[in-house]
Each structure stands twice: as structure tokens, then as C-alpha cells.
Write a protein that holds these residues in place. Structure first.
Motif, mmCIF file in Angstrom:
data_model
loop_
_atom_site.group_PDB
_atom_site.id
_atom_site.type_symbol
_atom_site.label_atom_id
_atom_site.label_comp_id
_atom_site.label_asym_id
_atom_site.label_seq_id
_atom_site.Cartn_x
_atom_site.Cartn_y
_atom_site.Cartn_z
ATOM 1 N N ARG A 33 -0.917 8.537 22.892
ATOM 2 C CA ARG A 33 0.460 8.570 23.387
ATOM 3 C C ARG A 33 1.369 9.294 22.382
ATOM 4 O O ARG A 33 1.342 8.983 21.191
ATOM 5 N N THR A 35 4.253 9.625 20.091
ATOM 6 C CA THR A 35 4.842 8.456 19.445
ATOM 7 C C THR A 35 5.957 8.847 18.484
ATOM 8 O O THR A 35 5.751 9.666 17.577
ATOM 9 N N CYS A 77 0.263 11.887 18.213
ATOM 10 C CA CYS A 77 -0.433 11.052 19.193
ATOM 11 C C CYS A 77 -1.574 10.342 18.470
ATOM 12 O O CYS A 77 -2.655 10.923 18.301
ATOM 13 N N PRO A 124 5.794 4.396 21.173
ATOM 14 C CA PRO A 124 5.023 5.317 22.018
ATOM 15 C C PRO A 124 5.689 5.590 23.364
ATOM 16 O O PRO A 124 6.336 4.716 23.939
ATOM 17 N N TRP A 125 5.501 6.803 23.858
ATOM 18 C CA TRP A 125 5.892 7.132 25.223
ATOM 19 C C TRP A 125 4.927 6.429 26.191
ATOM 20 O O TRP A 125 3.783 6.118 25.817
ATOM 21 N N ARG A 134 0.114 9.618 28.407
ATOM 22 C CA ARG A 134 -0.949 10.082 27.519
ATOM 23 C C ARG A 134 -0.777 11.578 27.281
ATOM 24 O O ARG A 134 -0.185 12.293 28.113
ATOM 25 N N ARG A 135 -1.330 12.063 26.198
ATOM 26 C CA ARG A 135 -1.156 13.472 25.824
ATOM 27 C C ARG A 135 -1.792 14.430 26.834
ATOM 28 O O ARG A 135 -1.428 15.601 26.881
ATOM 29 N N VAL A 166 1.709 14.528 30.139
ATOM 30 C CA VAL A 166 2.915 13.957 29.547
ATOM 31 C C VAL A 166 4.068 13.799 30.540
ATOM 32 O O VAL A 166 5.153 13.366 30.156
ATOM 33 N N THR A 191 11.810 4.777 24.592
ATOM 34 C CA THR A 191 10.579 4.119 24.170
ATOM 35 C C THR A 191 10.859 2.704 23.699
ATOM 36 O O THR A 191 12.002 2.346 23.385
ATOM 37 N N SER A 236 5.904 -0.696 20.021
ATOM 38 C CA SER A 236 4.582 -1.010 20.554
ATOM 39 C C SER A 236 4.134 -2.419 20.203
ATOM 40 O O SER A 236 4.656 -3.046 19.269
#
Length: 354
Positions: free
Chosen positions: A53, A55, A112, A132-133, A136-137, A140, A248, A251
Motif C-alpha cells: 500500500r 504509505t 509501499c 497507508p492508502w 494496493r500498488r 492505485v 488515510t 494503520s
């Protein structure tokens, strides 16, 4: 004179730890070394939260001391802590990144995390909290996570958030969904739901609004989705905008920048009413993790279909006249958004809009 350092063997990497004895949490005597060792002790858990992710790093290079100031968009200068969205210069070549786009249209390469060494590297830079967003990379633009943020307002506390979380659990059960709660590290509670990555940020934000409105109906007077603080009263605010692009949340397993070094802790639904956020710290979480493992270990087992919540959103608009809601102030005017001005100001100046 060169600063002292040690090299930590983390998986296949050697990670340089500079000034390992520097105290980062003076109130409890926690050093940078202890902070890094904490992250390695919960590596499986935090990598499940951060893995692949983009971040944002919340860096406190001078530690968390009394009077420390964190940079904000309105006041970025002279701060002791700041958010870093772009990959730091000089990052090791094995640190994985991804390009993300902000609402402004600007882009950046963000870290990430894909391995524990990346988490250790970031912690050495003074990263206390990882943000984290929800993507996933590999893709996006399509979130795979719905985030329900229960934010206590003045006059309410963690116990009130727990009661609302219980109602949220019932809503999830009605949908046939599985949610994963955690403490925020402060007074709030976060609930994460894995979703299929095929909707836009706008769609996921609308789903969060619909979920919050359902909680308002089930707990009238105790829950609100009102964006303007002057309208919220003593309620638990469902911060739907945490699902907007470039917003965001700390986490799971992230340390929070408070004097006693608390962490954002995954919990079970059944234990939630009996815990306190203060129970989970840099020094207590490793033993809990060793005993219980990652309580979010099953979070990737099922990805839910967001359609029911989007249907609720459309129903509320069609049958109840409920429209979209304001975005955060730094966002450009968004499609379908109502006037972005606090109600008290709008009454004084009907033409006002921020």
C-alpha cells in the motif's frame, strides 16, 4: 563526529539504525531502538496492514516531547513533526514505491512496504505512525478497503464509541459482511472491511456515507455524519471523508504520538467492551501479539461486494432527499458536492462558499 549506529539484520537486508539510544518517548523512556524492535516484533501484523500500500510516513525525528508541534497544511513551518508523502531521498534501492495522484492532480512516488526491512528503515527515520492508502500498488485507483472511523466528539469518549461499534457490528451482520475492529490509539475506533477493488474512491466514500446514515437511524442523537463541528453535538462522528482520495488512517499496529506510546491495536468484537486504549502500548503489544497472533489475520479471506451500500446511498437520495456531503477544505470542488460552507456562516452570508 559521526553519529553512532548499529546494523540490524532484517530478513535478507541490513538496516542501519542511527542513534539507537535516542529517547523518542521521554515520559516512558522508550528509545529509537525499542521502537524499531517493537515494529519487528509485530512485523507480520503491520505488514498485513501496510503490504503493497502507498504509505504516508508520520515522522517525529526529535521524538514525542512536551510541546512538540506537528506540521499542518495551514501551518507547515517550524514544526517538530511532519507527514512525508514522497519517498525520502537516498532510500535503499530495495524499497518499493508506487506513483499516486492527489485530488489536485499532482503526483508522487510513495513508499509501499513489502517486507519488514522497509518498516525498520522508515522507523529509523523517525516514523512513528504509518498511514497507508486503502489501495494496493498494482491498482492505485480502486480501493480494496472500506474504513469506518468512529470519532468521539467533545462530551463523548471511548465507551461511547464502543457502543456505536456494537451497532456497526449489527449493520455488518445484516449485510452478511465481516468487519475487523481496532483501537485508534486514542479515543476512537476503526472498523475495516475488505471490498472488491472495482469501485472508485467516490463510490467507496458514498458507501461510507450510507453506512453512517444507517447508524444515525439506529442510534438517533448519538451518532452523526455532520461534517461541520458546530452541528455534531455530543455524538460519535462517522468520518466518511476518511474514504476520500489521499485521506488515510493510522494503520493497525502503528505507534501513536502520545506520551505513553500507545499503539493502534486490533481487537476482537467480544473483547472490545472490556478493553481500554491505554492497554496497548509499545511495551505491552509484543507479548499480546506473541500470545494471540494477528487478530486481523483473516482480513484478506473475503472481499465483499459494495453494491448494497451504494444502493442504500441511492435510496437515501431518491426517497429522503439526502445528497452528497462536503469534502475536506483542501480539496477542489468535487462533482455533486453541496455548498462547502459551515451553516452559521451561510446564514450570515447566503452567497458564501469556501
Amino acid at each position: 563526529m559521526a553519529s553512532p549506529f548499529v546494523e540490524l539484520e532484517v530478513g535478507e537486508r541490513l538496516v542501519k539504525l542511527t542513534n539507537p539510544d535516542k529517547v523518542y518517548f521521554p515520559a516512558v523512556g522508550i528509545t529509537k531502538r525499542e521502537m524499531v524492535e517493537y515494529y519487528l516484533a509485530v512485523a507480520d501484523g503491520i505488514l498485513r496492514a501496510l503490504g503493497d500500500r502507498p504509505t504516508t510516513l508520520e515522522r517525529w525525528p526529535g521524538g514525542v516531547f512536551e510541546g512538540a508541534k506537528r506540521a499542518t497544511r495551514a501551518d507547515p513551518r517550524g514544526a517538530d513533526a511532519f507527514y512525508q508523502k514522497r519517498v525520502p531521498k537516498g532510500a535503499p534501492e530495495w524499497v518499493v514505491t508506487a506513483e499516486i495522484a492527489f485530488p489536485s492532480g499532482r503526483t508522487a512516488d510513495e513508499i509501499c512496504p513489502t517486507e519488514p526491512a522497509t518498516v525498520a528503515y522508515c522507523a529509523n527515520l523517525g516514523t512513528i505512525t504509518f498511514h497507508p492508502w486503502p489501495v494496493r500498488r498494482f491498482d492505485v485507483d480502486h480501493p480494496d478497503e472500506l474504513r469506518i472511523d468512529l470519532d468521539p466528539q467533545p462530551g463523548t469518549d471511548f465507551a461511547d464509541a464502543v457502543e456505536v461499534a456494537g451497532c456497526a457490528r449489527e449493520v455488518l451482520a445484516d449485510l452478511g459482511w465481516v468487519g475487523f475492529p481496532k483501537t485508534s490509539g486514542g479515543r476512537g475506533i476503526h472498523i475495516y472491511v475488505r471490498i472488491e477493488p472495482r469501485w472508485t474512491f467516490t463510490d467507496v466514500r458514498h458507501a461510507a456515507i450510507a453506512f453512517g446514515r444507517e447508524l444515525e437511524r439506529r442510534m438517533p442523537g448519538r451518532v452523526t455524519t455532520k461534517w461541520w463541528k458546530e452541528e455534531r453535538g455530543e455524538t460519535i462522528f462517522i468520518d466518511y471523508n476518511q474514504n476520500a482520495r489521499d485521506r488515510t488512517i493510522a494503520s493497525a499496529y502503528s505507534i501513536r504520538p502520545f506520551a505513553h506510546a500507545p499503539v493502534s491495536a486490533p481487537v476482537t468484537w467480544d473483547e472490545l467492551p472490556s478493553v481500554s486504549p491505554a492497554d496497548f502500548t509499545v511495551r505491552t503489544m509484543p507479548a499480546r501479539f506473541a500470545e494471540k497472533g494477528d487478530l486481523h489475520a483473516a482480513i484478506d479471506d473475503v472481499a465483499h461486494d459494495l453494491t448494497p451500500l451504494l444502493e442504500w446511498y441511492e435510496r437515501d437520495e431518491r426517497d429522503h432527499g439526502l445528497t452528497d456531503m462536503p469534502y475536506p477544505p483542501e480539496y477542489p470542488k468535487m462533482a455533486g458536492e453541496p455548498k462547502r460552507v459551515q451553516p452559521s456562516r451561510a446564514k450570515k452570508d447566503p452567497d458564501a462558499e469556501s
